[in-house]
Design an enzyme around this catalytic site. Structure first.
Site, PDB file in Angstrom:
ATOM      1  N   CYS A 116       0.812  -1.223   0.000  1.00 17.93           N
ATOM      2  CA  CYS A 116       0.000   0.000   0.000  1.00 17.93           C
ATOM      3  C   CYS A 116       0.843   1.269   0.000  1.00 17.93           C
ATOM      4  O   CYS A 116       0.379   2.332  -0.399  1.00 17.93           O
ATOM      5  CB  CYS A 116      -0.926  -0.007   1.214  1.00 17.93           C
ATOM      6  SG  CYS A 116      -2.078  -1.407   1.231  1.00 17.93           S
ATOM      7  N   HIS A 157     -10.734 -10.321   0.411  1.00 16.99           N
ATOM      8  CA  HIS A 157     -11.681 -10.213  -0.695  1.00 16.99           C
ATOM      9  C   HIS A 157     -12.833  -9.274  -0.390  1.00 16.99           C
ATOM     10  O   HIS A 157     -13.589  -8.913  -1.289  1.00 16.99           O
ATOM     11  CB  HIS A 157     -12.184 -11.603  -1.078  1.00 16.99           C
ATOM     12  CG  HIS A 157     -11.125 -12.479  -1.670  1.00 16.99           C
ATOM     13  ND1 HIS A 157     -10.669 -13.621  -1.071  1.00 16.99           N
ATOM     14  CD2 HIS A 157     -10.380 -12.348  -2.795  1.00 16.99           C
ATOM     15  CE1 HIS A 157      -9.718 -14.174  -1.802  1.00 16.99           C
ATOM     16  NE2 HIS A 157      -9.520 -13.408  -2.856  1.00 16.99           N
TER      17      HIS A 157
END
Length: 410
Positions: A190, A236
């Site tokens: 990230c 997910h």
């Protein structure tokens, strides 16, 4: 009359000193800052609601033990929608010719998501190339510069390892110079956008007449596995696909466009005892990520010291910042960053907006937050208001590392 040598020496010394102290001062060179000259963001075509995504997860073969938790995991993340590069999460939206990437396979469809990693990377190339080309072209248009001026190309991704890489595709399809300097940044997770900024900043400072193009693209959807565990269910439920690009160039405060965002400094800190916080891996069925249950605590505990050290280099305090671009890595990530730094929901509103509409896109996420901040700044200027003055942007890398940049409006 002959003058004494000592007198001559004294006179000569006096003339030299006079020349030194009486000559006009040299004009002070204006400091060069890396400036954000252009900016663009983009996403793949498939916009997926959390309800749609949860329904797909519940039906995935092999999901048994975690199935009772799916609705709660997907519903508690403060995410409304995300974007995906493949149509499998919204089959009704599938574009003509775009077949499902994860069709049922194997006995009773049990191998539906057991796709070899090479096939996934091939799909990454197929879907990423048109997206990055479009976003980078729009970033250059936003900057109003010629592509010939770009001397450095920085491509960032933790979800696509291919060669020839996206850098080669960008050179071919954008028509960049074939001698452009290239740098690829991978597996920084990230925080990778911050590393990309750093490389671009260094180039601009070293070569003031040239520009740097920094592009981040992540397609987590091609690495979907739906393993039957809580970590996989969380991944997910939060990760989405996106791309962001910026054009950087060195300017002085006098030559930068009014209202420009200058990157004054960058700062990195690898936290201690946090190695399990974020881990990435490449395995048989794709690229995976494991998030420790302690990650939010690591962030809450370490971020105040990180920010105080960063700002202390410039004689500033947190109260001097009027905008914050916190990485929207998930509900707990933003909340614990707020708790650790004493920030309000209002101060982090742009991060919450990105999380709500896009989820966690890994490296492009913090750039989406910056995009909202810069757009609101332009709107304020158009209304005759002052807009923003200075702030911080930061995100997190495996390890866990905090990576950030300090921006000031010129």
């Amino acid at each position: 009359m002959d003058l004494d040598l000592n007198v001559l020496g004294a006179l000569a010394a006096a003339f030299v000193l006079a020349a030194i102290f009486l000559r006009p001062p040299r004009p002070k060179e204006d400091k060069l800052y890396p400036i954000i000259l252009g900016f663009a963001t983009g996403n793949p075509p498939y916009r997926v609601s959390q309800q749609e995504a949860a329904a797909i997860a519940e039906k995935a073969p092999g999901v048994n033990e975690v199935k009772p938790l799916i609705q709660r995991i997907y519903g508690n993340g403060k995410i409304s929608h995300r974007y995906m590069a493949v149509p499998d999460f919204t089959p009704s939206q599938a574009l003509p010719g775009d077949e499902l990437f994860f069709p049922p396979r194997g006995e009773n469809g049990r191998d539906q998501f057991k796709v070899p990693v090479q096939e996934r990377l091939d799909k990454f190339r197929e879907k990423a190339v048109p997206l990055v080309v479009d976003v980078c072209r729009r970033a250059a248009q936003d900057a109003g510069v010629s592509l010939d001026e770009i001397g450095k190309l920085v491509v960032v991704s933790s979800t696509g390892f291919i060669g020839p890489g996206l850098d080669c595709h960008l050179i071919d399809e954008l028509g960049l110079r074939r001698d452009v300097d290239r740098a690829l940044i991978g597996f920084m997770g990230c925080a990778a956008a911050m590393n990309g900024f750093r490389v671009g900043m260094d180039y601009c400072r070293a070569k003031p007449g040239k520009l740097a193009l920094v592009c981040c693209v992540e397609l987590s959807s091609v690495h979907t596995t739906f393993d039957d565990n809580v970590n996989d269910a969380i991944l997910h439920a939060i990760f989405g696909d996106g791309c962001a690009a910026t054009i950087l160039g060195a300017r002085t405060a006098a030559t930068a466009p009014k209202g420009s965002f200058a990157i004054i400094d960058d700062h990195a800190w690898l936290m201690e005892g946090t190695e399990d916080g974020i881990t990435l891996a490449i395995n048989m069925y794709g690229i995976s990520c494991t998030l420790s249950k302690y990650l939010p605590q690591y962030i809450a505990k370490n971020m105040k010291g990180y920010v105080e050290t960063f700002l202390g280099k410039h004689g500033l305090e947190m109260e001097d910042m009027d905008f914050w671009a916190v990485h929207p890595g998930g509900r707990r990530i933003i909340e614990e960053a707020q708790n650790g730094l004493g920030l309000s929901e209002e101060q982090c509103k742009y991060s919450w907006q990105v999380l709500d509409q896009y989820g966690n896109m890994l490296s492009p996420s913090v750039m989406f937050v910056l995009d909202l901040i810069m757009k609101d700044h332009k709107k304020a200027l158009a209304r005759g208001e002052a807009g923003f003055s200075q702030g911080l942007a930061f995100s997190f890398s495996p390890g866990v590392g905090a990576e950030g940049i300090f921006l000031k409006v010129l």
